[in-house]
Every structure is written in structure tokens, then in C-alpha cells.
Write an enzyme that holds these catalytic residues in place. Sequence first.
Site, mmCIF file in Angstrom:
data_model
loop_
_atom_site.group_PDB
_atom_site.id
_atom_site.type_symbol
_atom_site.label_atom_id
_atom_site.label_comp_id
_atom_site.label_asym_id
_atom_site.label_seq_id
_atom_site.Cartn_x
_atom_site.Cartn_y
_atom_site.Cartn_z
ATOM 1 N N GLU A 177 16.755 -27.484 33.072
ATOM 2 C CA GLU A 177 17.672 -28.259 32.222
ATOM 3 C C GLU A 177 18.566 -29.196 33.045
ATOM 4 O O GLU A 177 19.636 -28.803 33.504
ATOM 5 C CB GLU A 177 18.552 -27.307 31.392
ATOM 6 C CG GLU A 177 19.517 -28.048 30.468
ATOM 7 C CD GLU A 177 20.397 -27.134 29.611
ATOM 8 O OE1 GLU A 177 20.353 -25.907 29.802
ATOM 9 O OE2 GLU A 177 21.128 -27.659 28.769
ATOM 10 N N LYS A 219 14.109 -28.976 29.606
ATOM 11 C CA LYS A 219 15.153 -29.032 28.559
ATOM 12 C C LYS A 219 16.100 -30.186 28.885
ATOM 13 O O LYS A 219 17.071 -30.017 29.629
ATOM 14 C CB LYS A 219 15.904 -27.701 28.501
ATOM 15 C CG LYS A 219 17.081 -27.717 27.534
ATOM 16 C CD LYS A 219 17.573 -26.336 27.177
ATOM 17 C CE LYS A 219 18.841 -26.410 26.357
ATOM 18 N NZ LYS A 219 19.264 -25.145 25.792
HETATM 19 C C1 5MM Z 1 25.171 -22.578 25.372
HETATM 20 O O1 5MM Z 1 25.611 -23.476 26.327
HETATM 21 C C2 5MM Z 1 24.869 -23.475 27.551
HETATM 22 C C3 5MM Z 1 25.781 -23.613 28.739
HETATM 23 O O2 5MM Z 1 26.724 -22.688 28.650
HETATM 24 P P1 5MM Z 1 27.878 -22.638 29.747
HETATM 25 O O3 5MM Z 1 28.394 -24.051 29.914
HETATM 26 O O4 5MM Z 1 28.849 -21.745 29.116
HETATM 27 O O5 5MM Z 1 27.269 -22.090 30.983
HETATM 28 C C4 5MM Z 1 24.020 -24.715 27.660
HETATM 29 O O6 5MM Z 1 23.199 -24.689 28.785
HETATM 30 C C5 5MM Z 1 23.198 -24.846 26.447
HETATM 31 O O7 5MM Z 1 22.170 -23.884 26.461
HETATM 32 C C6 5MM Z 1 22.589 -26.219 26.381
HETATM 33 O O8 5MM Z 1 23.466 -27.221 26.851
HETATM 34 C C7 5MM Z 1 22.260 -26.523 24.951
HETATM 35 O O9 5MM Z 1 23.433 -26.406 24.210
HETATM 36 P P2 5MM Z 1 23.849 -27.601 23.272
HETATM 37 O O10 5MM Z 1 25.129 -27.153 22.636
HETATM 38 O O11 5MM Z 1 23.971 -28.788 24.167
HETATM 39 O O12 5MM Z 1 22.704 -27.719 22.292
#
Ligand code: 5MM
Length: 342
Positions: A177, A219
Amino acid sequence: MESSDLKKIAESLMNKNKGLLAMDESTGTCNKRFEALGIPQTEEYRRKYRELIVTTPRLEECISGAILFDENIDQSIEDGTLMIDVLKKKGIIPGIKVDEGAIPLDRFPGEKITEGLDGLGKRLADYYNKGARFAKWRAVITIGEGIPTLTAIKTNAYNLARYAVLCQQAGLVPIVEPEVLMEGNHSLQQCSEVTHQVLHAVFNALFEQHVDFEGMILKPNMILPGLESPVQDSLEAVADATVLCFLRCVPAAVPGIAFLSGGQSEQLASERLNAMHTRFKDKMPWELTFSFSRAIQQPALEAWKGDDKNVAIAQKLLYHRAWCNSKARRGEYTPEMEKEIS
Ligand code: 5MM
């Protein structure tokens, strides 16, 4: 682990009717979201919330895999069943976030590097034994005055590649990601140029580290104008810029791309994913789906508010967003579906 096993897991995650649910908010992020809604920021409330998610009826119709956070992998729902077993029983593949967060990159103001490589091999073996079959590592790239620098891009790409190869060694499919953030006033074109550069650096690093492309998932962010940009481009422009960027940068051997939502509204995230499918039907070599956190969870979290009596409605809202996105990942979503909450 045979590479064919990794490929099978990656292909199951990229099931044509489904996507991934990111429920891997670290304690700090989860608490921040709870605080905004007046929900107590305790381990028990975080457990209750994750129980609400994993026990959502029919979630498995739309979700192929769920990304957990370390705190949840040993947690149980009220009746004592481990959350990871609840997921497995539903046929949802459990995954785990294994990065340890992004910290400032020394000597590169405004840029970040994601930590977590030390001791990672051992942690991955433990997660595999607990039942996880895929993992996730998020790198953060910011667009701003003079940034991102090549150093920040390359350092993050290297760490993503080291993480990915360690995952494959441990039998886990790595979700790679690299997130180019939406914050800022940059244009769609700038986001496209930066994402292009980042993806080239990431795939170059993955190649150099001998990562098996067939046993991984990307991702990424969608190609979007910054949140503060005066020009907010059409669905069609976003869909075209996004898919064209990936066609140029992502090898066809990669089984799938699963988007993060990054702070877009729930409806826009669905509409944009849908537009990519309607405009590029049969023209993409990989599966294209979602791995949203906020764009699936937010309405449910707002309805729950930490109160047990709101669990049923919150679960309906969670299912509904997952369902809208499962339609969007096939190009079958319409805005009218927003009203169809059963
Ligand atoms: C759930 O948020 C993840 C990161 O968490 P932390 O910042 O607390 O480590 C993040 O990697 C998330 O899985 C992705 O960004 C996708 O989340 P969004 O909200 O962007 O769909």
C-alpha cells in the site's frame, strides 16, 4: 510456501464479486475516530466495535478478506469465539496490518517513512500460526512544496519490497500500500505524475527483491485532485486518469488492485470505482476492487455511537456500503442504490 499457494490466496481475495474490508485502524486512529463521536476510547469499546463488524450478517457476500490490527487478532466476541475464527467461519480470509506506523523521515521535512521491518519475520510467522493469510503495510507519500523527494519515494519503496518478500517467505500474501495522500491543493495531473513515479519505484524495488508478482496485491490511492484543489474533476476524468496510470505502471502478472478510500465520501468512492469498470470493461489485465476502511465503516460507526442498542442498524449500514461497493467493483452500481437499505 509454494508460490501457487500464494497465488490461490491472492485470487480468492480478488473474487469477482467482492472486495476487502480494512478494519486495521491502529489504537491511535481508532481512538481519534471514537473521540469525534463521543465513544469511550477503551480497549473494551474497540473490541465491541470490531465485534459489530465481524458479526455483521451476510458480510461475506461482499467481502473476501478483512484486515485486522494486532489488538484484534487475539480478541474474542462476547460468546468467546476468536474474531479471526468468526471471519474464517464466514469464509472471509483474515489478514493483518504488520507495519508499525509512519514516522517523520529525518532530514526530509514533511515526509514520512513507515517502520516495522525489525523482527518482522518472526511476527509474520506468529500471525500465520494464528490464522492470518495475508498482510498489509502502508507507506505514506505527501504532495507539497518540493515534495515528495526521490529519497522519500525510494526509501518507502525499498521498505515495502522488503516487507513483501518477508511476507511471501512466511506464506502470507503481501498487500503493498503506497498511499499518495489527498491532503493539499494539488491537481489531478500532479497526483497522476506523483503516483506514476511512486508505482514505478515500488515495482522496481519489488522486482529487485524478487517478489513474486502473482502472489501479491496492490492497494493504491485513486488519482484524485487534492482535497483543497479548486478544481474537482468529473467521475470520468478520475476513472480515466486512474486506470491509465495503472495500465502504465502495474504488471499484468499482479492478480489485483484494491483501492484505499483515503478520505473520499462513501458515495464518491463507490461512484469512482464503478466508473472505472464501466469505462474500462474487459480492458484491464488485473482485478480492480476496493479495500476501504472509512468509505465502508463511517456510516456504521456514526450510527453505533458506542451504544449496544444501535448495533443492528449499524450492521445494516455496514452491509449496505459493502454491498454498494461490491456492485461498483462490477460496474453495476447506481446512486439509487444508496436508498436501498433493507
Ligand atoms: C484503517 O486505516 C489504516 C491505517 O491505519 P493507521 O494509520 O492507524 O495505521 C489504513 O492503512 C487503511 O487500511 C487504508 O488507508 C484504507 O483506509 P481508508 O480509510 O483510506 O479507506
